[in-house]
Write an enzyme that holds these catalytic residues in place. Structure first.
Site, PDB file in Angstrom:
ATOM      1  N   CYS A  61      -2.910   8.411   3.765  1.00 32.13           N
ATOM      2  CA  CYS A  61      -2.668   7.843   2.441  1.00 32.13           C
ATOM      3  C   CYS A  61      -3.853   8.111   1.515  1.00 32.13           C
ATOM      4  O   CYS A  61      -3.708   8.129   0.301  1.00 32.13           O
ATOM      5  CB  CYS A  61      -2.431   6.355   2.557  1.00 32.13           C
ATOM      6  SG  CYS A  61      -3.730   5.512   3.465  1.00 32.13           S
ATOM      7  N   GLU A 100       0.886  -1.174   0.000  1.00 30.66           N
ATOM      8  CA  GLU A 100       0.000   0.000   0.000  1.00 30.66           C
ATOM      9  C   GLU A 100       0.915   1.212   0.000  1.00 30.66           C
ATOM     10  O   GLU A 100       1.537   1.520   1.013  1.00 30.66           O
ATOM     11  CB  GLU A 100      -0.877   0.018   1.259  1.00 30.66           C
ATOM     12  CG  GLU A 100      -1.743  -1.205   1.451  1.00 30.66           C
ATOM     13  CD  GLU A 100      -2.883  -1.284   0.461  1.00 30.66           C
ATOM     14  OE1 GLU A 100      -3.096  -0.306  -0.285  1.00 30.66           O
ATOM     15  OE2 GLU A 100      -3.542  -2.329   0.409  1.00 30.66           O
TER      16      GLU A 100
HETATM   17  P1  NAP Z   1       8.485   4.811   4.539  1.00 34.09           P
HETATM   18  O1  NAP Z   1       9.608   5.694   4.856  1.00 34.09           O
HETATM   19  O2  NAP Z   1       8.470   4.137   3.237  1.00 34.09           O
HETATM   20  O3  NAP Z   1       8.444   3.747   5.707  1.00 34.09           O
HETATM   21  C1  NAP Z   1       7.462   2.784   5.777  1.00 34.09           C
HETATM   22  C2  NAP Z   1       7.910   1.646   6.661  1.00 34.09           C
HETATM   23  O4  NAP Z   1       8.987   0.955   6.045  1.00 34.09           O
HETATM   24  C3  NAP Z   1       8.420   2.072   8.020  1.00 34.09           C
HETATM   25  O5  NAP Z   1       8.004   1.146   8.989  1.00 34.09           O
HETATM   26  C4  NAP Z   1       9.922   2.015   7.847  1.00 34.09           C
HETATM   27  O6  NAP Z   1      10.583   1.830   9.053  1.00 34.09           O
HETATM   28  C5  NAP Z   1      10.032   0.806   6.979  1.00 34.09           C
HETATM   29  N1  NAP Z   1      11.278   0.673   6.270  1.00 34.09           N
HETATM   30  C6  NAP Z   1      12.004   1.648   5.677  1.00 34.09           C
HETATM   31  N2  NAP Z   1      13.100   1.116   5.113  1.00 34.09           N
HETATM   32  C7  NAP Z   1      13.060  -0.209   5.349  1.00 34.09           C
HETATM   33  C8  NAP Z   1      13.922  -1.292   5.040  1.00 34.09           C
HETATM   34  N3  NAP Z   1      15.018  -1.138   4.332  1.00 34.09           N
HETATM   35  N4  NAP Z   1      13.570  -2.520   5.461  1.00 34.09           N
HETATM   36  C9  NAP Z   1      12.441  -2.717   6.170  1.00 34.09           C
HETATM   37  N5  NAP Z   1      11.615  -1.726   6.499  1.00 34.09           N
HETATM   38  C10 NAP Z   1      11.913  -0.486   6.088  1.00 34.09           C
HETATM   39  O7  NAP Z   1       7.103   5.546   4.670  1.00 34.09           O
HETATM   40  P2  NAP Z   1       6.613   6.517   5.843  1.00 34.09           P
HETATM   41  O8  NAP Z   1       7.371   7.767   5.718  1.00 34.09           O
HETATM   42  O9  NAP Z   1       6.584   5.836   7.152  1.00 34.09           O
HETATM   43  O10 NAP Z   1       5.101   6.736   5.431  1.00 34.09           O
HETATM   44  C11 NAP Z   1       4.690   7.740   4.569  1.00 34.09           C
HETATM   45  C12 NAP Z   1       4.286   7.152   3.249  1.00 34.09           C
HETATM   46  O11 NAP Z   1       3.415   6.058   3.432  1.00 34.09           O
HETATM   47  C13 NAP Z   1       3.546   8.114   2.377  1.00 34.09           C
HETATM   48  O12 NAP Z   1       4.119   8.126   1.116  1.00 34.09           O
HETATM   49  C14 NAP Z   1       2.135   7.557   2.295  1.00 34.09           C
HETATM   50  O13 NAP Z   1       1.469   7.800   1.099  1.00 34.09           O
HETATM   51  C15 NAP Z   1       2.335   6.125   2.509  1.00 34.09           C
HETATM   52  N6  NAP Z   1       1.173   5.531   3.127  1.00 34.09           N
HETATM   53  C16 NAP Z   1       0.404   4.699   2.396  1.00 34.09           C
HETATM   54  C17 NAP Z   1      -0.707   4.115   2.978  1.00 34.09           C
HETATM   55  C18 NAP Z   1      -1.588   3.180   2.217  1.00 34.09           C
HETATM   56  O14 NAP Z   1      -2.441   2.521   2.813  1.00 34.09           O
HETATM   57  N7  NAP Z   1      -1.471   3.087   0.924  1.00 34.09           N
HETATM   58  C19 NAP Z   1      -1.021   4.375   4.299  1.00 34.09           C
HETATM   59  C20 NAP Z   1      -0.219   5.236   5.014  1.00 34.09           C
HETATM   60  C21 NAP Z   1       0.892   5.805   4.409  1.00 34.09           C
HETATM   61  P3  NAP Z   1      11.383   3.042   9.788  1.00 34.09           P
HETATM   62  O15 NAP Z   1      10.364   4.051  10.128  1.00 34.09           O
HETATM   63  O16 NAP Z   1      11.956   2.385  10.984  1.00 34.09           O
HETATM   64  O17 NAP Z   1      12.376   3.529   8.812  1.00 34.09           O
END
Ligand code: NAP
Length: 685
Positions: free
Chosen positions: A302, A263
């Site tokens: 999101c 997602e």
């Molecule tokens: P993100 O930076 O991509 O992080 C998402 C998750 O991935 C976090 O738990 C992060 O952990 C983890 N992660 C990052 N690098 C990783 C790796 N190499 N290995 C394993 N896990 C890893 O996103 P975010 O900043 O938290 O969220 C914002 C984004 O999420 C926005 O773009 C939004 O559109 C999207 N979003 C989408 C939905 C949906 O349902 N489609 C819902 C909510 C948000 P850490 O925090 O520990 O780095």
């Protein structure tokens, strides 16, 4: 529970049945509004492989030993317990930047999702260990070889990697389906707001309601966890497309074909209909919805509206109305009274959003809000991630690209003009796949054209108008019963959607064999399966005595013309095919007057029912009723009633029994076929 006022919380992970702290240097996590350190996070040195094994070897078997209803009741107890403690979570939620209403979406929305799954699963699914998918498929003429699709829980672990914006909902909406499906979970919340997830997981574990190994938590990085995944595991990822793509392409995930649900970001749109000018209720609803989506969670949803698609002649009016709404939405520290919009999750997130506004500004001009200057009702503008709503206007969205591609994950949206419904649809599709878009119109033709054009590119489409103004759940709310996810850019994943979500954690298998053995495997009688008539009417048997395949074949009853006329008079159903010989003959389906289908069903009940009080408590409906052959006066009917499925309820002294009911005429032709649904006592007493 630790509270921020007592100093930073040293977050721990819960793995292999114990709370453990990382062995590295912990990273500080700041309060979104004050910048003070709320928590410290680190997962260095955790044995991730052992965590997976603990889930697979301890949690999985314990969950699979339970029936679906037992798992659902477990979640109900858990949801009710968490709801009692909700104020503790609200207290901590403020540090994430959430106002009370933002927190409501996350906390009560999350617990509500858990409870919704707990209740729906008991209502919609059998009380079994596995699920059947569809009807049996006969594969031979003599019913000696058939097939049934079954769904059984995967024997690995569901690893949920979540985004920072919904630390509670994000966890609960994912673990509810996997736990009911019978699969354990490891939750990895985004670091930024992991303290709220950790607080709830502590309460869940303390409750003792989940079996050991059913839920584990990783606070911090996932180390080498992905290297140890196998083909029975599932990964769900919610976050940015960049991270998601990287994880999806992890060599071990590719090699094992590990299920991966993504997602990701999404450039959701809201379209104002051509009919919905100022002064219409739809215009007001549209403006209210766009403003709400931009300001709730400071736009960090999101599903938030990023593209505001408006008839060209109403662009100015919409911009002014939105600006007026922003002025009535005070920004500040969510802990302070009167604040209706909180900060972004961190200062870094604010810088990220400001950078994306610069990207958007290449194609659009800012018409409301100033990303550089902050107007605050309370708090310190430089200590927290405060940003007032920013509205841009793109004059040529048809030739622009950034406005359809750049997601500023904050209180930011771009106004776009259009002239025809085709243009509006084309603009929504430029997002290359979104979670949700909405259309505000009272014109059925516009609604139809817009929705049909948008649907292939969206996981959800909402129509807003005056009739649903009060009852609508809104553009931005994913619901437990509706699918959440979107194609293409949105990640191609699907979550929620009621019981559909369980199937992501189960393997669908087509099982082929002879019905006698398939019946036993599937727990449901199918044509060709063994039947038994021990001389006791099956309605005299309690659930404890009844077996699938128990059958009665009734005596025959002849349908007369007088029966048809009396039934017509009694019910008032004097449709010509029952009453008028010539008119009935003129009908392509009949050779003369025919019996009412409901007469056939009623006579069938008269034939198979055993009338005296006994274990059968009530008839609660009929499924799949089909009238297959016309019944003419003089035809003789006979019923074959077979116990098809038995579902004892977990917390009641009765259960549901499904009966296969086949009504045939004197030539053996089936005239009506259906399932009769009854409630039957567990014990004879
Ligand atoms: P993100 O930076 O991509 O992080 C998402 C998750 O991935 C976090 O738990 C992060 O952990 C983890 N992660 C990052 N690098 C990783 C790796 N190499 N290995 C394993 N896990 C890893 O996103 P975010 O900043 O938290 O969220 C914002 C984004 O999420 C926005 O773009 C939004 O559109 C999207 N979003 C989408 C939905 C949906 O349902 N489609 C819902 C909510 C948000 P850490 O925090 O520990 O780095």
């Amino acid at each position: 529970m630790n509270a921020p006022a007592k100093g930073p919380i040293n977050l721990e992970s819960y793995v292999c049945g114990a709370w453990v702290r990382g062995s590295g240097t912990p990273k500080p996590l700041a309060d979104a509004a004050t910048g003070e350190t709320v928590a410290l996070i680190d997962s260095t040195g955790l044995d991730f492989r052992a965590a997976l094994d603990w889930g697979r070897e301890t949690g999985g078997p314990a969950l699979r030993a339970m029936t679906i209803h037992e798992r659902a009741l477990m979640l109900k107890a858990l949801g009710l317990k968490l709801m009692e403690m909700k104020e503790e979570f609200y207290a901590l939620s403020t540090a994430t930047g959430a106002t009370r209403s933002d927190g409501w979406i996350d906390i009560e929305g999350g617990i509500g999702t858990l409870l919704s799954y707990a209740s729906r699963a008991r209502r919609e699914l059998p009380n079994r260990h596995l699920l059947l998918d569809g009807d049996p498929e006969p594969l031979s003429r003599d019913d000696s070889f058939s097939a049934q699709h079954i769904l059984s829980p995967l024997e690995g672990v569901a690893v949920h990697i979540n985004a920072y914006n919904f630390p509670i909902w994000g966890m609960l909406e994912k673990i509810a389906p996997n736990l009911i499906a019978g699969m354990p979970a490891i939750v990895k919340p985004a670091s930024q707001t992991a303290y709220l997830t950790e607080a709830m997981v502590r309460r869940i574990i303390e409750s003792g309601l989940l079996p050991p190994g059913a839920l584990q938590l990783i606070c911090g990085g996932v180390g080498d966890l992905l290297d140890h995944l196998g083909g029975q595991d599932v990964v769900t990822f919610t976050g940015s497309a960049v991270t998601g793509r990287r994880l999806k392409a992890h060599p071990n995930i590719v090699e094992n074909a590990t299920r991966f649900t993504m997602e990701a970001d999404s450039l959701n749109a809201a379209v104002l209909g051509l009919d919905a000018g100022p002064q219409t209720p739809e215009f007001d609803l549209f403006v209210r919805e766009v403003a709400r989506e931009m300001t709730a969670k400071a736009g960090q949803k999101c599903t938030a509206i990023r593209r505001v698609i408006v008839p060209r002649n109403h662009v100015q009016a919409v911009a002014e109305a939105l600006e007026a709404r922003f002025a009535r939405t005070p920004l500040g520290n969510p802990a302070a009274d009167g604040v209706r919009m909180g900060p972004l999750a961190s200062l870094a997130q604010r810088e990220e959003v400001r950078a994306r506004i610069i990207d958007l500004s290449a194609e659009a001009e800012i018409v409301a809000g100033d990303p550089g200057a902050v107007t605050l009702a309370s708090g310190d503008a430089e200590a927290g991630g405060f940003l007032n709503p920013v509205l841009l206007h793109c004059e040529r969205p048809d030739t622009a690209s950034a406005v359809h591609e750049v997601e500023a994950f904050g209180p930011v949206a771009t106004l776009m003009p259009y002239d025809t419904v085709e243009e509006a649809v084309a603009l929504t599709r430029r997002g290359k796949g979104s979670l949700v878009s909405s259309v505000f119109t009272d014109d059925a033709g516009f609604a139809r054209a817009a929705v049909l054009g948008m649907a292939p590119f969206h996981g959800r489409v909402m129509i807003g108008n005056r009739d649903s103004a009060k009852s609508s759940t809104g553009h931005g709310s994913p619901l437990a019963v509706l699918v959440h996810g979107g194609p293409g850019r949105a990640g191609g994943g699907e979550e929620l959607g009621g019981m559909r979500a369980l199937k992501h954690y189960m393997q669908r298998s087509a099982v082929q064999g002879t019905p006698r053995l398939l019946d036993h495997v599937a727990g449901r009688w199918m044509p060709g399966g063994p039947t038994h008539d021990d001389g006791v009417h099956p309605f005299r048997k309690s659930l404890a005595e009844l077996e699938i395949g128990d059958q009665i074949v009734t005596p025959a009853r002849t349908v007369t013309l007088d029966d048809i006329e009396r039934f017509a008079k009694f019910t008032g159903d004097t449709f010509y095919a029952h009453m008028d010989e010539a008119a009935a003959r003129a009908n392509p389906f009949f050779e003369g007057r025919v019996a009412h289908g409901y007469l056939v069903v009623s006579f069938a009940a008269g034939l198979f029912v055993d009338p005296a009080p006994g274990p059968v408590l009530a008839n609660y409906g009929i499924d799949n009723l089909r009238f297959l052959t016309p019944v003419n006066p003089g035809d003789t009917l006979r019923v074959q009633l077979t116990c098809k499925e038995i579902n004892p309820r977990e917390n009641a002294d009765y259960g549901e029994v499904r009966w296969d009911c086949s009504v045939a005429n004197q030539d053996g032709e089936v005239v009506a076929q259906y399932d009769v649904l009854t409630m039957v006592a567990k014990d004879a007493g």
